[in-house]
Design a protein around this motif. Structure first.
Motif, PDB file in Angstrom:
ATOM      1  N   ALA A  94      56.270  52.844  36.144  1.00 47.57           N
ATOM      2  CA  ALA A  94      55.289  52.596  37.198  1.00 47.57           C
ATOM      3  C   ALA A  94      54.256  51.597  36.702  1.00 47.57           C
ATOM      4  N   VAL A  95      53.838  50.691  37.565  1.00 45.25           N
ATOM      5  CA  VAL A  95      52.870  49.658  37.207  1.00 45.25           C
ATOM      6  C   VAL A  95      51.582  49.870  37.986  1.00 45.25           C
ATOM      7  N   VAL A  96      50.485  49.970  37.269  1.00 46.09           N
ATOM      8  CA  VAL A  96      49.166  50.088  37.873  1.00 46.09           C
ATOM      9  C   VAL A  96      48.329  48.917  37.373  1.00 46.09           C
ATOM     10  N   GLU A  97      47.876  48.085  38.281  1.00 45.58           N
ATOM     11  CA  GLU A  97      47.053  46.929  37.921  1.00 45.58           C
ATOM     12  C   GLU A  97      45.598  47.246  38.245  1.00 45.58           C
ATOM     13  N   SER A  98      44.784  47.383  37.213  1.00 42.73           N
ATOM     14  CA  SER A  98      43.380  47.753  37.409  1.00 42.73           C
ATOM     15  C   SER A  98      42.658  46.762  38.308  1.00 42.73           C
ATOM     16  N   ALA A  99      42.960  45.479  38.156  1.00 36.48           N
ATOM     17  CA  ALA A  99      42.282  44.458  38.945  1.00 36.48           C
ATOM     18  C   ALA A  99      42.538  44.617  40.436  1.00 36.48           C
ATOM     19  N   ALA A 100      43.652  45.241  40.806  1.00 40.18           N
ATOM     20  CA  ALA A 100      43.974  45.445  42.221  1.00 40.18           C
ATOM     21  C   ALA A 100      43.247  46.648  42.806  1.00 40.18           C
ATOM     22  N   ILE A 101      42.619  47.453  41.942  1.00 43.20           N
ATOM     23  CA  ILE A 101      41.948  48.679  42.389  1.00 43.20           C
ATOM     24  C   ILE A 101      40.447  48.601  42.166  1.00 43.20           C
ATOM     25  N   VAL A 102      40.035  48.217  40.976  1.00 42.04           N
ATOM     26  CA  VAL A 102      38.606  48.131  40.636  1.00 42.04           C
ATOM     27  C   VAL A 102      38.295  46.731  40.117  1.00 42.04           C
ATOM     28  N   GLY A 103      38.842  45.726  40.784  1.00 38.15           N
ATOM     29  CA  GLY A 103      38.758  44.358  40.294  1.00 38.15           C
ATOM     30  C   GLY A 103      37.400  43.702  40.475  1.00 38.15           C
ATOM     31  N   LEU A 104      37.139  42.751  39.612  1.00 41.15           N
ATOM     32  CA  LEU A 104      35.885  42.005  39.635  1.00 41.15           C
ATOM     33  C   LEU A 104      35.768  41.137  40.885  1.00 41.15           C
ATOM     34  N   THR A 105      36.879  40.786  41.506  1.00 37.28           N
ATOM     35  CA  THR A 105      36.844  39.931  42.691  1.00 37.28           C
ATOM     36  C   THR A 105      36.784  40.723  43.988  1.00 37.28           C
ATOM     37  N   ASP A 106      36.696  42.049  43.909  1.00 37.51           N
ATOM     38  CA  ASP A 106      36.606  42.895  45.107  1.00 37.51           C
ATOM     39  C   ASP A 106      35.140  42.975  45.540  1.00 37.51           C
ATOM     40  N   ASP A 107      34.796  42.291  46.609  1.00 40.21           N
ATOM     41  CA  ASP A 107      33.399  42.240  47.055  1.00 40.21           C
ATOM     42  C   ASP A 107      32.860  43.615  47.423  1.00 40.21           C
ATOM     43  N   ALA A 108      33.692  44.438  48.051  1.00 45.97           N
ATOM     44  CA  ALA A 108      33.231  45.771  48.448  1.00 45.97           C
ATOM     45  C   ALA A 108      32.990  46.649  47.223  1.00 45.97           C
ATOM     46  N   GLY A 109      33.899  46.586  46.278  1.00 45.43           N
ATOM     47  CA  GLY A 109      33.772  47.410  45.081  1.00 45.43           C
ATOM     48  C   GLY A 109      32.614  47.007  44.198  1.00 45.43           C
ATOM     49  N   THR A 110      32.261  45.728  44.227  1.00 37.80           N
ATOM     50  CA  THR A 110      31.179  45.244  43.363  1.00 37.80           C
ATOM     51  C   THR A 110      29.855  45.126  44.113  1.00 37.80           C
ATOM     52  N   ALA A 111      29.816  45.665  45.338  1.00 41.20           N
ATOM     53  CA  ALA A 111      28.570  45.634  46.110  1.00 41.20           C
ATOM     54  C   ALA A 111      27.522  46.563  45.512  1.00 41.20           C
ATOM     55  N   VAL A 112      27.973  47.552  44.728  1.00 39.67           N
ATOM     56  CA  VAL A 112      27.034  48.451  44.049  1.00 39.67           C
ATOM     57  C   VAL A 112      26.840  47.955  42.622  1.00 39.67           C
ATOM     58  N   PRO A 113      25.705  48.278  41.989  1.00 39.51           N
ATOM     59  CA  PRO A 113      25.461  47.837  40.607  1.00 39.51           C
ATOM     60  C   PRO A 113      26.513  48.382  39.658  1.00 39.51           C
ATOM     61  N   VAL A 114      26.734  47.683  38.562  1.00 41.64           N
ATOM     62  CA  VAL A 114      27.783  48.061  37.614  1.00 41.64           C
ATOM     63  C   VAL A 114      27.588  49.473  37.087  1.00 41.64           C
ATOM     64  N   GLU A 115      26.348  49.926  36.967  1.00 44.16           N
ATOM     65  CA  GLU A 115      26.123  51.276  36.448  1.00 44.16           C
ATOM     66  C   GLU A 115      26.521  52.366  37.443  1.00 44.16           C
ATOM     67  N   GLN A 116      26.869  51.950  38.688  1.00 36.85           N
ATOM     68  CA  GLN A 116      27.301  52.900  39.706  1.00 36.85           C
ATOM     69  C   GLN A 116      28.795  52.772  40.026  1.00 36.85           C
ATOM     70  N   ARG A 117      29.513  51.989  39.244  1.00 33.65           N
ATOM     71  CA  ARG A 117      30.952  51.796  39.497  1.00 33.65           C
ATOM     72  C   ARG A 117      31.786  52.691  38.591  1.00 33.65           C
ATOM     73  N   SER A 118      32.956  53.054  39.088  1.00 31.28           N
ATOM     74  CA  SER A 118      33.817  53.940  38.303  1.00 31.28           C
ATOM     75  C   SER A 118      35.284  53.592  38.468  1.00 31.28           C
ATOM     76  N   THR A 119      36.085  54.115  37.543  1.00 31.67           N
ATOM     77  CA  THR A 119      37.540  53.900  37.565  1.00 31.67           C
ATOM     78  C   THR A 119      38.287  55.079  38.188  1.00 31.67           C
ATOM     79  N   LEU A 120      37.608  55.844  39.039  1.00 33.34           N
ATOM     80  CA  LEU A 120      38.266  56.965  39.723  1.00 33.34           C
ATOM     81  C   LEU A 120      39.559  56.532  40.406  1.00 33.34           C
ATOM     82  N   GLY A 121      39.539  55.345  41.006  1.00 34.17           N
ATOM     83  CA  GLY A 121      40.704  54.880  41.749  1.00 34.17           C
ATOM     84  C   GLY A 121      41.932  54.668  40.889  1.00 34.17           C
TER      85      GLY A 121
END
Length: 386
Positions: A94-121
């Motif tokens: 199975a292949v899981v690409e972190s950038a496709a889930i919690v990627g730096l280019t995801d505007d919605a995911g990075t709308a919160v400050p970095v200290e509020q982001r997580s790898t739950l996904g």
């Protein structure tokens, strides 16, 4: 390597580029170069081998060799429900690409400050694939927007973090300093049956001057005053987690990959491997190079960092072992790095033909790649005739 006369031998060309991030996938880059090659050398045998080094585009590169692409429910870096792509290769991995889930280019995911982001996904994705029977995982770590030490991943798989009062601590960088105990009783039992390969091109430890926060945090939004604070929080979290699991990994190479996501995987027993080497193995790059005359590789921009495990460098090393000369064709080439780059590549070329705004270069990339591929092939043809 002596190039045979075109009359005697139709060239075999292996095209193995990385993606032009934010513009074209590795497969699209390879196809455009291939079209240019065949415009000048119609008889050429083209072998397309898109490659990646564990960052954005790794899933696409691996799926080029075949398998099943799926879309699963998970959470982005901000904790919002999203749908993300994953894959199951022909060998069942199975292949899981972190950038496709919690990627730096995801505007919605990075709308919160970095200290509020997580790898739950990422934990969500692994759990979903466990439900589908997967027990071997290739986790691509590059391009993440997170800096949580992989706490989110572990929470997504069932671990619970508690404070001094026994209250649950959210797996967020801003909260990790509160963790005093880790409850592992809820960890998905299937994790013990699984084998993980953490794929990255970095070898940083979790903490310290060369750690995740100090080196990669600023590009994710960590401000200078936050670096020391968040680094201390990760060190504290690691101390508590390692005591709970009876193993250590914070100092191991790669623990600092993806804001410490590499650390969490190492704590689950993962093997840490070069992303580009892993992809090259799975797509059969060595087989493609067998009997080839020429390798063309590249990326969005090449500089001295390319020589530190990036996909084009790994491809060139494998080509060298096969006795195949390699040309580097990238969106841009750092002129100051040419002396170093040309030690690994027979020639280094940019696809631009003159001054061009970045947005125009991105928009015109397919045509620029095709035209550059054709001009390289004409140079090859002239050399062969000579």
């Amino acid at each position: 390597m002596t190039i045979a006369s075109p009359a005697q031998h139709a060239p075999v060309v292996v095209i193995a580029p990385d993606s032009f991030k934010g513009s074209l996938s590795a497969e699209e880059v390879a196809a455009a170069i291939g079209a240019g090659i065949q415009a000048a050398l119609p008889a050429a045998q083209i072998r397309l081998c898109p490659i990646a080094d564990g960052g954005e585009g790794t899933l696409d590169a691996l799926m080029h060799a075949g398998g099943q692409r799926l879309t699963i429910d998970c959470r982005n870096a901000a904790g919002q429900a999203v749908r993300a792509p994953v894959g199951i290769l022909k060998d069942g991995s199975a292949v899981v690409e972190s950038a496709a889930i919690v990627g730096l280019t995801d505007d919605a995911g990075t709308a919160v400050p970095v200290e509020q982001r997580s790898t739950l996904g990422v934990g969500d994705a692994i759990r979903s694939l466990l439900d589908q029977g997967a027990r071997r995982f290739l986790v691509a770590l590059g391009g993440s927007s997170t800096n949580d030490g992989g706490a989110g991943l572990l929470a997504g798989l069932g671990m619970v973090f508690l404070d001094a009062a026994g209250e649950v601590v959210p797996p967020l960088p801003a909260q990790l300093h509160r963790v005093v105990r880790v409850d592992t009783s809820g960890l998905d039992a299937r994790v013990a049956e699984a084998a993980f390969v953490a794929m990255s091109d970095v070898d940083n430890p979790l903490c310290g001057a060369e750690g995740a926060t100090a080196v990669f945090g600023p590009q994710k939004g960590v401000t200078p005053p936050q670096v020391e604070q968040l680094d201390r929080s990760l060190a504290h979290f690691a101390q508590v987690l390692e005591r709970a699991l009876g193993r250590s990994a914070a100092e191991r190479p790669g623990a600092g990959a993806a804001g410490g996501l590499g650390y969490a995987l190492l704590m689950l027993g993962a093997q840490f491997r070069s992303g580009a080497e892993t992809v090259a193995d799975h797509i059969g790059l060595d087989d493609a190079l067998a009997g080839a005359d020429w390798l063309i590789t590249g990326e969005g921009r090449s500089d001295a960092q390319t020589l530190h495990g990036k996909a084009p460098f790994i491809a060139s090393q494998r080509a060298r072992r096969a006795g195949v000369p390699t040309t580097l064709l990238s969106g841009g080439i750092d002129r100051a790095s040419l002396g170093k780059l040309q030690q690994s590549f027979s020639g280094c070329f940019s696809i631009t033909f003159g001054p061009l705004p970045l947005q125009d270069a991105i928009a015109q990339a397919p045509g620029l790649l095709r035209d550059s591929g054709e001009q390289l092939a004409r140079l090859w043809l002239a050399a062969a005739k000579g």
